[in-house]
Design a protein around this motif. Structure first.
Motif, PDB file in Angstrom:
ATOM      1  N   LYS A   1       0.818  -1.214   0.000  1.00  0.00           N
ATOM      2  CA  LYS A   1       0.000   0.000   0.000  1.00  0.00           C
ATOM      3  C   LYS A   1       0.855   1.267   0.000  1.00  0.00           C
ATOM      4  N   THR A   2       1.990   1.212   0.701  1.00  0.00           N
ATOM      5  CA  THR A   2       2.831   2.405   0.825  1.00  0.00           C
ATOM      6  C   THR A   2       3.941   2.387  -0.218  1.00  0.00           C
ATOM      7  N   SER A   3       3.949   3.375  -1.102  1.00  0.00           N
ATOM      8  CA  SER A   3       5.016   3.545  -2.107  1.00  0.00           C
ATOM      9  C   SER A   3       5.353   2.258  -2.856  1.00  0.00           C
ATOM     10  N   PRO A   4       4.401   1.700  -3.591  1.00  0.00           N
ATOM     11  CA  PRO A   4       4.708   0.469  -4.329  1.00  0.00           C
ATOM     12  C   PRO A   4       5.705   0.693  -5.457  1.00  0.00           C
ATOM     13  N   LEU A   5       6.328  -0.404  -5.895  1.00  0.00           N
ATOM     14  CA  LEU A   5       7.189  -0.364  -7.078  1.00  0.00           C
ATOM     15  C   LEU A   5       6.305   0.008  -8.259  1.00  0.00           C
ATOM     16  N   ALA A   6       6.605   1.121  -8.906  1.00  0.00           N
ATOM     17  CA  ALA A   6       5.788   1.567 -10.035  1.00  0.00           C
ATOM     18  C   ALA A   6       6.600   2.509 -10.907  1.00  0.00           C
ATOM     19  N   LYS A   7       6.245   2.535 -12.189  1.00  0.00           N
ATOM     20  CA  LYS A   7       6.909   3.439 -13.116  1.00  0.00           C
ATOM     21  C   LYS A   7       6.212   4.796 -13.067  1.00  0.00           C
ATOM     22  N   ALA A   8       6.986   5.869 -12.853  1.00  0.00           N
ATOM     23  CA  ALA A   8       6.418   7.215 -12.852  1.00  0.00           C
ATOM     24  C   ALA A   8       5.895   7.537 -14.255  1.00  0.00           C
ATOM     25  N   GLY A   9       4.829   8.324 -14.308  1.00  0.00           N
ATOM     26  CA  GLY A   9       4.222   8.648 -15.586  1.00  0.00           C
ATOM     27  C   GLY A   9       5.169   9.316 -16.569  1.00  0.00           C
ATOM     28  N   ASN A  10       6.118  10.106 -16.043  1.00  0.00           N
ATOM     29  CA  ASN A  10       7.041  10.829 -16.927  1.00  0.00           C
ATOM     30  C   ASN A  10       8.438  10.215 -16.947  1.00  0.00           C
ATOM     31  N   ALA A  11       8.511   8.914 -16.626  1.00  0.00           N
ATOM     32  CA  ALA A  11       9.807   8.221 -16.642  1.00  0.00           C
ATOM     33  C   ALA A  11      10.116   7.693 -18.037  1.00  0.00           C
ATOM     34  N   VAL A  12      11.406   7.630 -18.355  1.00  0.00           N
ATOM     35  CA  VAL A  12      11.866   7.013 -19.598  1.00  0.00           C
ATOM     36  C   VAL A  12      12.117   5.537 -19.298  1.00  0.00           C
ATOM     37  N   GLU A  13      11.414   4.637 -20.007  1.00  0.00           N
ATOM     38  CA  GLU A  13      11.599   3.210 -19.767  1.00  0.00           C
ATOM     39  C   GLU A  13      12.716   2.666 -20.648  1.00  0.00           C
ATOM     40  N   VAL A  14      13.633   1.920 -20.032  1.00  0.00           N
ATOM     41  CA  VAL A  14      14.740   1.305 -20.764  1.00  0.00           C
ATOM     42  C   VAL A  14      14.699  -0.191 -20.496  1.00  0.00           C
ATOM     43  N   ASP A  15      14.406  -0.990 -21.552  1.00  0.00           N
ATOM     44  CA  ASP A  15      14.378  -2.444 -21.419  1.00  0.00           C
ATOM     45  C   ASP A  15      15.795  -2.961 -21.632  1.00  0.00           C
ATOM     46  N   THR A  16      16.357  -3.559 -20.597  1.00  0.00           N
ATOM     47  CA  THR A  16      17.766  -3.977 -20.637  1.00  0.00           C
ATOM     48  C   THR A  16      17.951  -5.444 -21.035  1.00  0.00           C
ATOM     49  N   THR A  17      16.854  -6.127 -21.374  1.00  0.00           N
ATOM     50  CA  THR A  17      16.926  -7.569 -21.656  1.00  0.00           C
ATOM     51  C   THR A  17      18.000  -7.914 -22.678  1.00  0.00           C
ATOM     52  N   GLU A  18      18.006  -7.178 -23.804  1.00  0.00           N
ATOM     53  CA  GLU A  18      18.918  -7.496 -24.913  1.00  0.00           C
ATOM     54  C   GLU A  18      20.182  -6.623 -24.926  1.00  0.00           C
ATOM     55  N   LEU A  19      20.334  -5.784 -23.898  1.00  0.00           N
ATOM     56  CA  LEU A  19      21.457  -4.848 -23.879  1.00  0.00           C
ATOM     57  C   LEU A  19      22.578  -5.329 -22.961  1.00  0.00           C
ATOM     58  N   THR A  20      23.801  -5.004 -23.322  1.00  0.00           N
ATOM     59  CA  THR A  20      24.914  -5.240 -22.410  1.00  0.00           C
ATOM     60  C   THR A  20      24.892  -4.129 -21.359  1.00  0.00           C
ATOM     61  N   LEU A  21      25.582  -4.359 -20.266  1.00  0.00           N
ATOM     62  CA  LEU A  21      25.650  -3.333 -19.222  1.00  0.00           C
ATOM     63  C   LEU A  21      26.217  -2.036 -19.797  1.00  0.00           C
TER      64      LEU A  21
END
Length: 231
Positions: free
Chosen positions: A193-213
């Motif tokens: 209920k308090t501060s759940p893990l969530a993406k902010a509306g104005n966040a840039v999403e970066v999918d790292t699945t196929e990327l190297t560090l």
């Protein structure tokens, strides 16, 4: 050594959120080091207060007991990205907070509102005192802790990729068991209920699945430099 350029650059506050195993810590530390920013691992602070609760025999199935103790430990985080430190009541806990015992209990402790309020205040004060700016990584930075951050980034990756990375970090851990533990923790962190893990509306999403560090680091550095140039 500080150059005229770094001296005049605007301070920038960067929030990097996302679940475990997406490369948050490695990316955040590298970006902060490369750009001369401070660095804060907020998850370590929750691990630190959990370690203190375990060490002091607090009943972790009783949220009221956790809440009553939330203000007791003194937690100090060093913000040098090349050598981040964390102490509790003067004891170096960088190693102890990474044990499986602490890992298995941190979600329960961090779900207690009084704990989140205590740690959130600590995180905000650290960010506010970072003269050149800071990279703050966690799960609720862009949504709750620093909603006015200059740049918000949300790292994601497939459960399989995250488990493979995390089991690699845990030196030979069972990938399937690690994946199940990650999914369980995601569910706990996303549904609290308090501060759940969530993406902010104005966040840039970066999918790292196929990327190297290194590719992830370069992507984030570019985003930060663009934001800093526009300030």
């Amino acid at each position: 050594m500080e150059t005229a350029e770094t001296a005049t650059q605007a301070a920038v506050i960067v929030a990097i959120d996302g679940p475990s195993g997406t490369g948050k810590s490695s990316t955040s530390k590298a970006v902060a080091a490369q750009l001369g920013l401070s660095y804060l691992d907020t998850g370590a602070q929750y691990r630190a207060i959990t370690w203190w609760m375990v060490s002091n025999g607090i009943e972790l199935t009783d949220p009221s007991a956790i809440a009553a103790a939330a203000q007791k430990p003194e937690i100090i985080s060093g913000t040098d990205p090349s050598a981040p430190t964390i102490t509790v009541d003067g004891t170096d806990v960088a190693g102890p907070i990474r044990t499986t015992e602490v890992t298995s209990k941190v979600s329960a402790v961090s779900a207690v509102p009084e704990v989140r309020a205590r740690i959130t205040d600590l995180q905000r004060s650290i960010a506010a005192s970072a003269e050149k700016g800071i990279v703050v990584e966690g799960r609720d930075i862009g949504t709750t802790v620093l909603p006015d951050a200059d740049l918000k980034i949300f790292l994601t990756a497939s459960p399989e990729a995250r488990a493979a990375r995390r089991s690699g970090e845990l030196k030979g851990a069972d990938v399937k068991a690690t994946q199940e533990a990650l999914i369980k923790r995601d569910a706990a962190d996303s549904s609290r209920k308090t501060s759940p893990l969530a993406k902010a509306g104005n966040a840039v999403e970066v999918d790292t699945t196929e990327l190297t560090l290194q590719q992830v680091i370069e992507c984030v550095v570019t985003l930060v430099e663009e934001k800093r140039a526009s300030k």
